[in-house]
Design a protein around this motif. Structure first.
Motif, PDB file in Angstrom:
ATOM      1  N   LEU A 270       0.909  -1.143  -0.127  1.00 22.04           N
ATOM      2  CA  LEU A 270      -0.002  -0.133   0.124  1.00 22.04           C
ATOM      3  C   LEU A 270       0.838   1.390  -0.047  1.00 22.04           C
ATOM      4  CD1 LEU A 270      -2.936  -0.871   2.348  1.00 22.04           C
ATOM      5  CD2 LEU A 270      -3.162   0.111  -0.023  1.00 22.04           C
ATOM      6  N   ALA A 271       1.961   1.112   0.778  1.00 23.37           N
ATOM      7  CA  ALA A 271       2.858   2.397   0.864  1.00 23.37           C
ATOM      8  C   ALA A 271       3.596   2.530  -0.731  1.00 23.37           C
ATOM      9  CB  ALA A 271       3.923   2.300   2.023  1.00 23.37           C
ATOM     10  N   GLY A 272       3.728   1.359  -1.123  1.00 21.85           N
ATOM     11  CA  GLY A 272       4.368   1.380  -2.505  1.00 21.85           C
ATOM     12  C   GLY A 272       3.338   1.987  -3.566  1.00 21.85           C
ATOM     13  N   MET A 292      -3.917   4.490   4.626  1.00 22.24           N
ATOM     14  CA  MET A 292      -4.220   3.206   4.917  1.00 22.24           C
ATOM     15  C   MET A 292      -3.062   2.375   5.357  1.00 22.24           C
ATOM     16  SD  MET A 292      -6.928   2.256   1.821  1.00 22.24           S
ATOM     17  CE  MET A 292      -7.013   0.383   2.112  1.00 22.24           C
ATOM     18  N   ALA A 293      -1.922   2.517   4.742  1.00 19.37           N
ATOM     19  CA  ALA A 293      -0.551   1.740   5.055  1.00 19.37           C
ATOM     20  C   ALA A 293      -0.159   2.285   6.418  1.00 19.37           C
ATOM     21  CB  ALA A 293       0.515   2.205   4.157  1.00 19.37           C
ATOM     22  N   TYR A 302       6.938   5.421   6.417  1.00 23.77           N
ATOM     23  CA  TYR A 302       5.892   5.668   5.821  1.00 23.77           C
ATOM     24  C   TYR A 302       5.607   7.183   6.236  1.00 23.77           C
ATOM     25  CZ  TYR A 302       5.484   0.799   5.066  1.00 23.77           C
ATOM     26  OH  TYR A 302       5.662  -0.331   4.548  1.00 23.77           O
ATOM     27  N   ALA A 303       5.655   7.475   7.449  1.00 25.50           N
ATOM     28  CA  ALA A 303       5.286   9.056   7.946  1.00 25.50           C
ATOM     29  C   ALA A 303       6.318   9.936   7.344  1.00 25.50           C
ATOM     30  CB  ALA A 303       5.330   9.019   9.330  1.00 25.50           C
ATOM     31  N   VAL A 321       2.298  17.500  10.579  1.00 28.25           N
ATOM     32  CA  VAL A 321       1.777  16.558  11.725  1.00 28.25           C
ATOM     33  C   VAL A 321       2.235  15.070  11.457  1.00 28.25           C
ATOM     34  CG1 VAL A 321      -0.688  15.243  11.588  1.00 28.25           C
ATOM     35  CG2 VAL A 321      -0.580  17.525  11.617  1.00 28.25           C
ATOM     36  N   GLN A 322       2.653  14.843   9.976  1.00 28.01           N
ATOM     37  CA  GLN A 322       3.193  13.509   9.860  1.00 28.01           C
ATOM     38  C   GLN A 322       4.749  13.555  10.614  1.00 28.01           C
ATOM     39  OE1 GLN A 322       1.816  10.732   8.707  1.00 28.01           O
ATOM     40  NE2 GLN A 322      -0.108  12.245   8.476  1.00 28.01           N
ATOM     41  N   TYR A 323       5.536  14.652  10.492  1.00 26.16           N
ATOM     42  CA  TYR A 323       6.641  14.576  10.936  1.00 26.16           C
ATOM     43  C   TYR A 323       6.692  14.463  12.536  1.00 26.16           C
ATOM     44  CZ  TYR A 323       8.228  16.519   6.467  1.00 26.16           C
ATOM     45  OH  TYR A 323       8.166  16.649   5.203  1.00 26.16           O
TER      46      TYR A 323
END
Length: 469
Positions: A270-272, A292-293, A302-303, A321-323
């Protein structure tokens, strides 16, 4: 024992695996009983035997089946706590569960189970090689490659003909940057064993040596030979990664989609998909795939990728937010004994404190001097303004002898940008062009930088023919 087993027909092996369903497996290799040819078709192996065999030989397993095996072993050990073999199986299952879910909380449980197995039976025939294998796999999952090498070599000392001891050693040597040892270990493994799991392991070594075609062929054969859907999905996902690394977006996306179809819990695929869909300009789908991943496999990597995708879209708040999530996940992983200094150093170099990245990656290099760490350290040094030293490590990461020969667009990009800073225009132009040739889509934030740097460098100076004034 393995050489004799390998010569037996596959249908006989499957029948024998079914006959020992529910029994613990010594050392991760099924000890098969001899049988004569009856002329009848062997029955398919029971699901319990398939899962047990997969876990104890390092083959990918469907998460629901893995959960069932863990529950069964836990119940068994409550009644029979002296069963060293089952403690080893349980430990290996915890390692796989932690790896598949990115939940480092499984790793202390795995270590406890494996050490219990070693304590219960650490002498005698084989020296409990199953638990030693498990400890090597656990150390690799935690990115402690020196420990993985120690445990793997101890497993080999206990039983040199035991094929399952070799794959963790290959991972350990690779993590330490010793590609010659990794190749030698693969050669020994290929003498002992064939089959999908070994082909998939060979593909990783071939990729690191720059032998992409061999890696792709090995993964194709591994996926074709896999009998369980989760196993086939894992090998198909790796084929997608290879296609992505060479910039073949449509092929990569097909592989990633097929992997998820085969195993909906294949979050790496999914990340791919997210990575590939973003490169194809299908941004909304890419964001959904990444989310989803991360929902089921919250990897810091992934983040970081999702944050950089948001950044490339001008969504700075969403990127932050992701960091922030990345930092939290690194701390959670550390609580389970996982070394995430590499991804944290990479993050700090580009989005945080480059000097802190240099300190982290200097220490990481002392622990495990693999090529990924060399590349990250070189880039961090460049970002911190230490360009001369940066060049040294960037060259290690791209050197065919020390680096293994892997063709990586990010590594070539880093080297080219460092050379540009040092006014080495010719090499800088060559390596930036190489990065875009290897994979024109390698990063949503760095590809534009590479193109801009190339434009600033301009065309190489014309060479005047000799003899003309």
């Amino acid at each position: 024992m393995e050489n004799q087993d390998e010569r037996r027909p596959r249908r006989t092996r499957r029948a024998l695996i079914a006959s020992v369903a529910g029994c613990a497996v010594l050392g991760g290799v099924l000890m098969l009983l001899p049988s004569g040819s009856t002329g009848t078709r062997a029955p398919a192996p029971a699901p319990e035997a398939q899962v047990l065999a997969a876990v104890t030989t390092g083959v990918p397993v469907a998460l629901p089946d893995l959960a069932v095996l863990i529950g069964e072993r836990e119940a068994h050990l409550r009644a029979r706590p002296g069963d060293a073999e089952s403690w080893a199986v349980l430990g290996a299952a915890y390692v796989e569960q932690g790896r598949r879910t990115a939940d480092a909380g499984y790793y202390p449980k795995a270590e406890k189970a494996l050490r219990r197995s070693l304590k219960t039976r650490d002498k005698g025939a084989g020296g409990n090689a199953a638990a030693l294998d498990g400890m090597a796999a656990l150390a690799n999952a935690r990115r402690d490659f020196r420990a993985a090498r120690r445990w793997g070599e101890a497993a080999l000392k206990a039983d040199r003909k035991r094929w399952t001891a070799y794959p963790p050693l290959i991972d350990a040597y690779t993590g330490l940057g010793d590609h010659k040892a990794a190749k030698r270990t693969l050669d020994r493994l290929l003498e002992l064993r064939s089959g999908p799991a070994v082909l998939a392991r060979a593909a990783g070594v071939y990729r690191d040596l720059g032998r992409r075609e061999d890696a792709a062929a090995a993964l194709s054969d591994a996926a074709a030979g896999a009998t369980a859907q989760a196993e086939r999905a894992a090998y198909t996902e790796r084929a997608g990664q290879l296609a992505w690394e060479r910039g073949d977006l449509e092929v990569a996306l097909r592989h990633f989609q097929e992997a998820v179809r085969l195993d909906p819990d294949q979050r790496a695929a999914l990340a791919g998909q997210g990575r590939t869909l973003a490169a194809l300009g299908r941004t909304t789908e890419a964001l959904d795939a990444y989310r989803m991943a991360l929902a089921k496999r919250p990897c810091p990597e992934y983040a970081l990728e999702l944050g950089e995708l948001y950044e490339s879209l001008g969504l700075a708040q969403a990127a932050r937010v992701q960091y922030d999530s990345l930092r939290t996940r690194v701390r959670q992983a550390a609580a389970g004994g996982v070394d995430e200094e590499l991804v944290l150093g990479r993050f700090e170099a580009d989005h945080g404190d480059p000097k802190a990245a240099v300190r982290r990656l200097r220490a990481e290099w002392r622990r495990q001097p693999g090529i990924a760490v060399a590349d990250a350290r070189g880039w961090a040094l460049h970002r911190a303004g230490e360009h001369e030293e940066a060049l040294r490590y960037a060259r290690i990461a791209t050197d065919k002898v020390r680096g293994g020969g892997v063709r990586s667009a990010p590594y070539a990009f880093h080297l080219g940008m460092i050379e540009r800073e040092l006014k080495l225009s010719g090499p800088a132009r060559r390596h930036l062009q190489e990065a875009l040739r290897i994979n024109p889509y390698f990063s949503p934030v760095r590809v534009p930088v590479a193109k801009e740097a190339l434009a600033a460098l301009g065309e190489p100076p014309a060479v005047q023919p000799r003899g003309l004034s």
